[in-house]
Design a protein around this motif. Structure first.
Motif, PDB file in Angstrom:
ATOM      1  N   GLN A   7      35.810  30.860 -43.398  1.00 39.65           N
ATOM      2  CA  GLN A   7      34.841  30.910 -44.483  1.00 39.65           C
ATOM      3  C   GLN A   7      33.967  29.655 -44.509  1.00 39.65           C
ATOM      4  O   GLN A   7      32.755  29.742 -44.734  1.00 39.65           O
ATOM      5  N   THR A  10      31.500  29.902 -41.629  1.00 41.88           N
ATOM      6  CA  THR A  10      30.482  30.903 -41.941  1.00 41.88           C
ATOM      7  C   THR A  10      29.513  30.379 -42.985  1.00 41.88           C
ATOM      8  O   THR A  10      28.302  30.587 -42.884  1.00 41.88           O
ATOM      9  N   GLN A  11      30.026  29.681 -43.978  1.00 40.73           N
ATOM     10  CA  GLN A  11      29.167  29.130 -45.035  1.00 40.73           C
ATOM     11  C   GLN A  11      28.206  28.086 -44.459  1.00 40.73           C
ATOM     12  O   GLN A  11      27.023  28.067 -44.810  1.00 40.73           O
ATOM     13  N   GLN A  13      27.115  27.908 -41.363  1.00 44.85           N
ATOM     14  CA  GLN A  13      26.120  28.614 -40.565  1.00 44.85           C
ATOM     15  C   GLN A  13      25.115  29.344 -41.456  1.00 44.85           C
ATOM     16  O   GLN A  13      23.921  29.383 -41.167  1.00 44.85           O
ATOM     17  N   ARG A  14      25.610  29.895 -42.542  1.00 43.59           N
ATOM     18  CA  ARG A  14      24.720  30.592 -43.474  1.00 43.59           C
ATOM     19  C   ARG A  14      23.724  29.608 -44.101  1.00 43.59           C
ATOM     20  O   ARG A  14      22.542  29.904 -44.234  1.00 43.59           O
ATOM     21  N   ASN A  15      24.231  28.416 -44.468  1.00 49.53           N
ATOM     22  CA  ASN A  15      23.346  27.390 -45.049  1.00 49.53           C
ATOM     23  C   ASN A  15      22.271  26.976 -44.044  1.00 49.53           C
ATOM     24  O   ASN A  15      21.090  26.855 -44.406  1.00 49.53           O
ATOM     25  N   ALA A  17      21.192  28.728 -41.533  1.00 56.87           N
ATOM     26  CA  ALA A  17      20.291  29.867 -41.332  1.00 56.87           C
ATOM     27  C   ALA A  17      19.319  29.995 -42.503  1.00 56.87           C
ATOM     28  O   ALA A  17      18.126  30.267 -42.304  1.00 56.87           O
ATOM     29  N   GLU A  18      19.803  29.785 -43.721  1.00 56.44           N
ATOM     30  CA  GLU A  18      18.936  29.878 -44.893  1.00 56.44           C
ATOM     31  C   GLU A  18      17.866  28.793 -44.871  1.00 56.44           C
ATOM     32  O   GLU A  18      16.699  29.036 -45.207  1.00 56.44           O
ATOM     33  N   GLU A  53      22.168  34.923 -37.018  1.00 55.70           N
ATOM     34  CA  GLU A  53      22.650  35.249 -38.361  1.00 55.70           C
ATOM     35  C   GLU A  53      23.301  36.630 -38.373  1.00 55.70           C
ATOM     36  O   GLU A  53      24.385  36.819 -38.929  1.00 55.70           O
ATOM     37  N   THR A  54      22.639  37.597 -37.730  1.00 51.14           N
ATOM     38  CA  THR A  54      23.191  38.954 -37.669  1.00 51.14           C
ATOM     39  C   THR A  54      24.521  38.954 -36.920  1.00 51.14           C
ATOM     40  O   THR A  54      25.493  39.575 -37.362  1.00 51.14           O
ATOM     41  N   THR A  56      26.578  36.417 -36.498  1.00 52.53           N
ATOM     42  CA  THR A  56      27.573  35.694 -37.298  1.00 52.53           C
ATOM     43  C   THR A  56      28.125  36.584 -38.411  1.00 52.53           C
ATOM     44  O   THR A  56      29.353  36.612 -38.635  1.00 52.53           O
ATOM     45  N   ARG A  57      27.267  37.292 -39.091  1.00 55.70           N
ATOM     46  CA  ARG A  57      27.731  38.200 -40.158  1.00 55.70           C
ATOM     47  C   ARG A  57      28.629  39.285 -39.593  1.00 55.70           C
ATOM     48  O   ARG A  57      29.663  39.626 -40.173  1.00 55.70           O
TER      49      ARG A  57
END
Length: 145
Positions: A7, A10-11, A13-15, A17-18, A53-54, A56-57
């Motif tokens: 988690q 992932t968080q 990487q999400r940050n 990516a955002e 991003e895709t 990773t999700r």
């Protein structure tokens, strides 16, 4: 801990990516009138970022599903183990109860046998003493005559 690490990763990487997506959106908004000013590198970076991003999700969802399946398997195996353990314990309890009952019967049997031997010994002793007394009485009577 594995879930927490997953988690956290992932968080992060999400940050990232955002942040990159926000920059690219700002660039697109600034350059919407002049779409031709976007370079091929900008378009490639945006496409790569979106693909990452895709991916990773997708990986995260697969990992979560895999984790849930493994946890379900673990619970099932633990339940089987506890069931087998409980069954073994109950079988041992049954055997202990049977041996306790057998032990009780043997104890009463030995008490009874001991009582029979004692009573038989007393009866035989009484008879022997009675014969001895009769023999002594007979000897005394024979001597008087």
């Amino acid at each position: 801990s594995h879930v927490q690490q997953l988690q956290n990763r992932t968080q992060q990487q999400r940050n990232q990516a955002e942040q990159l997506t926000a920059r690219h959106k700002q660039m697109l908004l600034l350059h919407k009138d002049n779409a031709m000013e976007m370079t091929a590198d900008d378009i490639q970076a945006f496409a790569t970022l979106t693909a990452q991003e895709t991916k990773t999700r997708s990986t995260f969802q697969q990992s979560q599903q895999s984790l849930e399946q493994e946890q379900h398997k673990l619970q099932h195996v633990q339940a089987q183990y506890m069931s087998a353990l409980r069954q073994r314990y109950q079988e041992e309890q049954v055997w202990q109860d049977k041996w306790r009952v057998v032990g009780t019967y043997w104890t009463w049997l030995l008490i009874g046998l001991n009582s029979v031997v004692f009573v038989a010994g007393q009866i035989l002793h009484y008879r022997r003493e009675e014969r001895r007394m009769q023999t002594l009485q007979q000897m005394i009577v024979d001597q008087k005559q």
